[in-house]
Write an enzyme that holds these catalytic residues in place. Structure first.
Site, PDB file in Angstrom:
ATOM      1  CD  GLU A  88      -2.997   0.958   0.190  1.00  0.00           C
ATOM      2  OE1 GLU A  88      -3.007  -0.068  -0.529  1.00  0.00           O
ATOM      3  OE2 GLU A  88      -3.786   1.904   0.053  1.00  0.00           O
ATOM      4  CG  ASP A  89       1.518   2.825   3.390  1.00  0.00           C
ATOM      5  OD1 ASP A  89       0.463   3.017   2.746  1.00  0.00           O
ATOM      6  OD2 ASP A  89       1.565   2.690   4.613  1.00  0.00           O
TER       7      ASP A  89
END
Ligand code: MN
Length: 756
Positions: free
Chosen positions: A107-108
């Site tokens: 996700e990051d």
């Protein structure tokens, strides 16, 4: 005292300092992990090679998050480390620990799933991927009942229960560190936690997690109420400490005297559960009397009941407060004995008595499975399986007891045997569909009109085929067109009974409508031959139609038309009767209509008055079993209630019907091309000798015909026997051939067709 006035009383001046303190969600909260060294201390249960893999995952995550900071300003990696620490408390396996360390990397940090598969293998990558997908879901709708669906969807999407366990740890750590976040964001996350995640923890039996999530949510949603009750709790703790300590010593002494080995834990209600109780009972803080309590953990099940005896001898039990959750466990598998006792000073305290296993299940629910698996290495094999099984079994045992538990079982089923998918409408409503469902199912789930007219679908914004299989979390959109109608091939690509029956219904209606139109056309054509036009379906002709339908045995005009359209009733016969009825009303055949009828006749080259039979008619045309007509026979048809029955013209039974009911007779002829063979009834008189039947069978087969039925006379003593056979033949010529061949057999005395 109401909560409000109570809160005003106690509202502390320094609210924020109260909030910033570690959560009062009390019990044995372990120190938070912030470095890999601290994490390693919790990983003693892993093998050396597993520990190495976990370290690799840590290095990878550390690199990926390099330079990123948490809202509080500390390095981001502390978050995955803390989450993994919580996961390690449940003693989950290396795969789960690795996934926890890397849960935010896709996700990051722009890490891809293929990359993770390459480096750490598919099982770990799948867990990380599952966690990433859950992250993308945002519970936003305020609609009632959606929270429940959302919880189910979360469970369904995390096929592997480890995904949900890691997700809960992630959520717990985020909640613990939420002070650093903007207030608006805090209350949204808190609300989501109390509505979605806390109930999931509860249902999985993760009670410690459940209590803390609830308490933290409450703290961020209602900071003032939380502070007020927290303060009161602190005071109560001070004044009661002595009493509680003394009771604890007394209890331990009694059990020592009774020679029962027990562990006594003191426990304290969370702020949230005090608040809830105050609200439920409309009571003030002082009236909530079971804030402090004890847990007695014993070694075996019989000791639970023995210990109860010991306790009840020590203090007086409060009537009506005893609950046996061992015999009747709670919906989430919780088992214990509960009793409230009053000490000589009048203080009422709740005691919970349970075995070590019950304790593990009570605190960690499904996670007890892994906690004991780790113990397995120290000489308790099978214990993990046994506990996991025990947890599930306790759920199954109570399945019939409460509505809630069977519902919960449904969730577990979703988890263990995923068979449902949960998808969103464009307006964020959640629909549950069976696994394998397509956008067509989705369309019918919304409304049958949407289903009947759907032409195209989009999944997550991308156009897809209507037969595409949907996955949990998909946002589905279907477009409709007023002219579109269901396609029969859809029946192959739908999974819901609803869609299937709606499609069938539509197609049947369609067939019905088309049949009516065809029936009317055929009747119009046939009536032209009589020189008349079909009377309108109006009030003037209502009586006429009524007598026609009564004559034909139809329930309505529409049904009569359907029957004609489907060939169940013969248009020309109905037309004859109709013209008769019209004649009785004084309608005379019109020259123009008559001419038009003949013209149409010539044009179409069909004699409307003769029905041709080729053997393919099915149930609408029957060959009479009295005379069993075959091609080549002169035949006529009798139009009865069940369609057309064909008799030979010389059939005596047919002749009688004709004399009685002449208007129902019609011309029938055999078609040039026949589609099958026909059965003829044959009688064969044979000598009662050995092998006679074999000769008969042989002769028939030699004539290339088949016997379909044999009826043998029962006169075994007699010199001759009459065999009655059904023989399937092409036509009269073929039958003649069969009879000739039969007569040549030595055992056959006579052979001939049976006539009524
Ligand atoms: Mn996270």
């Amino acid at each position: 005292m109401s909560i409000r006035s109570f809160a005003a009383d106690l509202l502390p001046a320094k609210l924020h300092s109260t909030l910033a303190r570690a959560p009062a969600a009390a019990e044995s909260q372990q120190a938070e992990v912030a470095t890999f060294a601290e994490l390693s201390e919790k990983l003693a249960y892993l093998s050396k090679s597993d520990l190495k893999k976990v370290r690799e995952a840590y290095k990878f995550a550390d690199q990926a998050h390099l330079g990123q900071l948490r809202a509080s300003g500390i390095p981001y990696i502390t978050h995955p480390l803390a989450v993994t620490g919580l996961v390690a408390d449940w003693k989950l396996d290396a795969t789960a620990l690795m996934a926890a360390l890397m849960h935010d990397t896709i996700e990051d940090c722009g890490v891809t799933k293929p990359e993770l598969i390459e480096l750490f293998g598919a099982p770990t990558a799948d867990l990380v991927d599952g966690l990433t997908k859950l992250d993308k879901l945002q519970f936003s709708t305020r609609e009632d009942g959606q929270a429940e669906s959302f919880r189910k969807m979360l469970l369904a999407m995390s096929r592997d229960v480890r995904v949900i366990l890691i997700k809960l740890c992630d959520r717990l750590h985020n909640m613990r560190t939420m002070d650093a976040m903007a207030p608006a964001k805090r209350s949204r996350i808190a609300r989501e936690t109390i509505e979605i995640f806390a109930p999931i923890a509860h249902r999985l039996g993760l009670n410690q997690m459940y209590r803390e999530l609830q308490d933290l949510s409450f703290r961020f949603m209602y900071p003032w109420r939380y502070a007020a009750i927290g303060k009161a709790l602190e005071r109560a703790r001070g004044t009661r400490r002595d009493i509680v300590d003394r009771m604890r010593r007394d209890v331990e002494k009694s059990f020592a005297e009774a020679r029962t080995k027990v562990t006594v834990y003191s426990r304290e209600k969370t702020v949230f559960s005090i608040y809830r109780k105050m609200r439920e009972k409309h009571a003030g803080f002082a009236q909530v009397n079971d804030i402090f309590g004890f847990r007695i953990v014993v070694n075996s099940l019989p000791e639970c009941y023995l210990s109860l005896g010991t306790l009840h001898q020590m203090y007086k039990p409060v009537p009506g407060r005893f609950k046996d959750y061992i015999a009747i466990p709670k919906a989430n598998g919780y088992q214990s004995l509960h009793t409230t006792l009053v000490n000589p000073l009048g203080t009422a305290v709740e005691f919970q008595v349970r075995t070590e296993e019950m304790h593990a299940v009570a605190e960690a629910g499904i996670a007890a499975h892994w906690m004991y698996k780790a113990g397995a290495q120290s000489g308790r094999p099978d214990e993990a399986q046994r506990l996991g099984a025990m947890w599930l079994q306790s759920l199954i045992d109570i399945q019939s007891d409460t509505h809630d538990s069977s519902e919960f079982l449904e969730h577990i089923k979703i988890d263990l045997f995923p068979e449902a998918v949960y998808v969103f409408t464009p307006k964020s409503k959640i629909l549950a569909l069976p696994r394998g469902a397509t956008p067509i199912d989705f369309a019918y789930a919304i409304h049958s009109d949407v289903g009947d007219h759907c032409v195209a679908a989009k999944v997550n914004g991308e156009p897809v085929a209507l037969r595409t299989e949907l996955k949990s979390g998909d946002v589905v959109e279907v477009s409709t067109s007023p002219n579109a109608r269901p396609n029969p091939s859809w029946l192959n690509s739908v999974r819901t009974g609803r869609a299937r029956s709606k499609i069938r219904h539509f197609l049947k209606n369609l067939e019905h409508e088309e049949s009516i139109i065809l029936g009317e056309k055929l009747l119009t054509q046939a009536l032209r031959n009589e020189g008349m036009a079909v009377p309108a379906d109006d009030e003037e002709h209502a009586a006429l139609w009524q007598s026609l339908t009564r004559w034909s045995g139809s329930r309505s005009r529409a049904e009569l038309m359907v029957d004609i359209g489907l060939g169940r009733k013969i248009a020309s016969i109905v037309a004859k009767r109709l013209s008769q009825l019209l004649g009785e009303r004084g309608t005379r055949p019109g020259a123009i209509a008559l001419t038009m009828g003949r013209f149409a006749d010539n044009e179409a080259q069909v004699g409307q008055n003769v029905v041709e039979i080729d053997g393919s008619e099915g149930a609408s045309v029957q060959l009479a079993t009295c005379c069993r007509p075959i091609p080549g026979d002169e035949v006529a048809g009798y139009f009865g209630g069940e369609g057309l029955t064909v008799h030979t013209k010389d059939c005596s039974i047919g002749r009688r019907l004709r004399e009685r009911d002449g208007e129902r007779w019609m011309e029938v002829d055999w078609a040039e091309q026949l589609t099958r063979q026909f059965e003829s009834a044959v009688s064969v008189l044979v000598q009662n000798t050995k092998g006679a039947l074999a000769q008969v069978a042989q002769a028939i087969s030699a004539a290339e015909a088949d016997i379909t039925h044999i009826d043998m006379g029962d006169e075994r003593a007699a010199e001759t026997t009459e065999l009655k056979l059904l023989v399937s033949v092409r036509d009269r010529l073929h039958l003649a051939d069969v009879l000739r061949t039969l007569k040549r057999a030595s055992a056959v005395l006579r052979a001939g067709r049976i006539k009524p």
